[in-house]
Design an enzyme around this catalytic site. Sequence first.
Site, PDB file in Angstrom:
ATOM      1  N   CYS A  37       0.833  -1.321   0.024  1.00  0.00           N
ATOM      2  CA  CYS A  37       0.113   0.041  -0.102  1.00  0.00           C
ATOM      3  C   CYS A  37       0.934   1.234  -0.038  1.00  0.00           C
ATOM      4  CB  CYS A  37      -0.928  -0.155   1.262  1.00  0.00           C
ATOM      5  SG  CYS A  37      -2.023  -1.448   1.415  1.00  0.00           S
TER       6      CYS A  37
ATOM      7  N   GLY B  75      -0.377   0.268  -5.013  1.00  0.00           N
ATOM      8  CA  GLY B  75      -1.661  -0.242  -5.034  1.00  0.00           C
ATOM      9  C   GLY B  75      -2.630   0.304  -6.042  1.00  0.00           C
TER      10      GLY B  75
ATOM     11  N   ASN C  63       0.128   1.209   6.111  1.00  0.00           N
ATOM     12  CA  ASN C  63       0.959   0.460   4.946  1.00  0.00           C
ATOM     13  C   ASN C  63       1.627  -0.799   5.949  1.00  0.00           C
ATOM     14  OD1 ASN C  63       3.930   0.927   3.013  1.00  0.00           O
ATOM     15  ND2 ASN C  63       2.613  -0.731   3.136  1.00  0.00           N
ATOM     16  N   GLY C  64       1.381  -2.164   5.611  1.00  0.00           N
ATOM     17  CA  GLY C  64       2.030  -3.048   6.443  1.00  0.00           C
ATOM     18  C   GLY C  64       0.867  -4.147   6.565  1.00  0.00           C
TER      19      GLY C  64
ATOM     20  N   CYS D 244      12.210  -3.490   4.793  1.00  0.00           N
ATOM     21  CA  CYS D 244      12.130  -4.442   3.781  1.00  0.00           C
ATOM     22  C   CYS D 244      13.164  -4.489   2.648  1.00  0.00           C
ATOM     23  CB  CYS D 244      10.624  -4.418   3.291  1.00  0.00           C
ATOM     24  SG  CYS D 244      10.080  -5.387   1.894  1.00  0.00           S
TER      25      CYS D 244
ATOM     26  N   TYR E  32      12.356  -4.382  -5.843  1.00  0.00           N
ATOM     27  CA  TYR E  32      11.067  -4.332  -6.677  1.00  0.00           C
ATOM     28  C   TYR E  32       9.930  -3.381  -6.429  1.00  0.00           C
ATOM     29  CZ  TYR E  32       6.726  -5.928  -8.836  1.00  0.00           C
ATOM     30  OH  TYR E  32       5.631  -5.894  -9.402  1.00  0.00           O
TER      31      TYR E  32
ATOM     32  N   CYS F 146       5.831 -13.626   3.065  1.00  0.00           N
ATOM     33  CA  CYS F 146       6.126 -12.365   3.758  1.00  0.00           C
ATOM     34  C   CYS F 146       4.800 -12.316   4.832  1.00  0.00           C
ATOM     35  CB  CYS F 146       6.267 -11.388   2.991  1.00  0.00           C
ATOM     36  SG  CYS F 146       6.192  -9.711   3.785  1.00  0.00           S
TER      37      CYS F 146
ATOM     38  N   CYS G  28      15.145  -6.517   6.533  1.00  0.00           N
ATOM     39  CA  CYS G  28      14.588  -7.881   6.604  1.00  0.00           C
ATOM     40  C   CYS G  28      14.891  -8.559   5.373  1.00  0.00           C
ATOM     41  CB  CYS G  28      13.058  -7.673   6.847  1.00  0.00           C
ATOM     42  SG  CYS G  28      11.924  -9.112   6.738  1.00  0.00           S
TER      43      CYS G  28
ATOM     44  N   CYS H  98      12.063 -13.475   3.461  1.00  0.00           N
ATOM     45  CA  CYS H  98      11.355 -14.291   2.341  1.00  0.00           C
ATOM     46  C   CYS H  98      12.673 -15.022   1.491  1.00  0.00           C
ATOM     47  CB  CYS H  98      10.617 -13.493   1.395  1.00  0.00           C
ATOM     48  SG  CYS H  98      11.368 -11.907   0.765  1.00  0.00           S
TER      49      CYS H  98
HETATM   50  S1  SF4 Z   1       9.693 -10.894   4.096  1.00  0.00           S
HETATM   51 FE1  SF4 Z   1      10.490 -10.338   2.248  1.00  0.00          FE
HETATM   52  S2  SF4 Z   1       8.902  -9.088   1.440  1.00  0.00           S
HETATM   53 FE2  SF4 Z   1       8.360  -9.267   3.658  1.00  0.00          FE
HETATM   54  S3  SF4 Z   1       9.165  -7.374   4.732  1.00  0.00           S
HETATM   55 FE3  SF4 Z   1      10.940  -9.086   4.708  1.00  0.00          FE
HETATM   56  S4  SF4 Z   1      12.151  -8.878   3.060  1.00  0.00           S
HETATM   57 FE4  SF4 Z   1      10.431  -7.660   2.787  1.00  0.00          FE
END
Ligand code: SF4
Length: 475
Positions: free
Chosen positions: A9, A35, A109-110, A243, A249, A389, A440, A443
Amino acid sequence: MFDKLSEECGVFGIQGHPEASRMAYLGLYALQHRGQESAGIASADGTRLLASRGMGYVADVFNETELSRLAGTLAIGHVRYSTAGESKLANAQPIRIDCVHGPIAICHNGNLVNADELRESLVRQGSIFQTSSDTEVILHLYARSKARPVDEALVEALSQVRGAFSLALLTSDTLIAVRDPHGFRPLALGRLGEAWVVSSETCALDLIGATFVRDVEPGEMFIAGPSATRSLHPFPPARPQQCIFEHVYFARPDSVVFGESVNEVRTMLGRHLAREAPVEADVVVPVPDSGVCAATGYAAESGIPMRMGLIRNHYVGRTFIEPRQSIRHFGVKVKLNPVRSILDGRRVVLVDDSIVRGTTSRKIVRMIKGAGASQVHVRISCPPTISPCFYGVDTPRRSELIAATHTLEEIEQFIGADSVRYLSLEGLLGSVPTRPEAYCTSCYTGHYPLPFPQEEDVAAQPGVGLHDAPVKAVD
Ligand code: SF4
């Protein structure tokens, strides 16, 4: 239509501008890539709080009359892709309520990882929910808070939720921006003359002529009231978990996200990829648009020229009517067309940002070979996506992620490429050199910084074999 992880979002907010709702409208235009299901704006004039939402693109939802109705010098806006809750008008944001603390509107957003358990408990205590979105949980907790004033009630509410939230909230006279203590999702702070602006990405600040000041910090609550601004850090500090996929992307390359230029990071991903996965080839071809920056980096590092061997049709809507007689790969063809003069007889390095299920990559590889390419080597500018995710990005189940269920050779075979190589985790983090430890990468690793209650569900998904290690929570 494309086999991509879906955007999350976009949020926007402005305080102290005579045309606040129009600025929010423009800001949402710049954030539209985050979005496309619904869009909404709430505005305030010191006493009233008005809101308007609709399904579709920003340009479809708002017109001159609607924006004129949204009077006042404060506004927040939202573009939505549903990561929690269904795609329907009731779930569009901003969500506006009246409660004991007065009127308030929220844009989120989240994704909250404990929303279901909080919701269940609230329902048992008599709360009536209007939406299936996790965001409404925050409003219920806020409305029930006995704390005063508004910011303390909000802190009390947010202290009970876990997960990813970058929020823009509006009362009748105050804009509040909050980022969760891990800082999963971005939120930039800017100035436009005397006005304060917050936005998921800086490209929205650029569009309205605002200056980027800094990021709203993880765990910060920034309050722009009628007479002053305040910055609070009311939550216990936590390890940053920005993230990384924003850089790979989601975010626009002209944005600065988490203190780094997305274009520079993405180009560096391509450079690292060229060093890690070189190949003898004649031409580097990006999958437009998201593969362009990484392909530029790959070409620069490898010395192989980059050419636009695939042309994207930008004027395709979300859905289209297919011909009755099936045309091979119609869905991809309507969006991408190969340039035979670039591809015919050439050994092609095809650069893309991700392979999710593999279905689109397979069609694109066939399309390029169909245009005469003698070889197609697929290069992906991030590591294999092996885990879903839970922090605000719409990912398929683990069992549908091709990299979670197939070996590299099987992936090559499935998509029909002469070779497939991914960037390593080291190469990925080496492309964000300022603070690689602040990201993070769940994924790509299956290690999660925040536990989530769906753990059992994920492990129990049909098709998830014994070789699928259970999702781990760390920290
Ligand atoms: S799991 Fe992947 S897509 Fe989700 S917040 Fe972490 S890095 Fe981003």
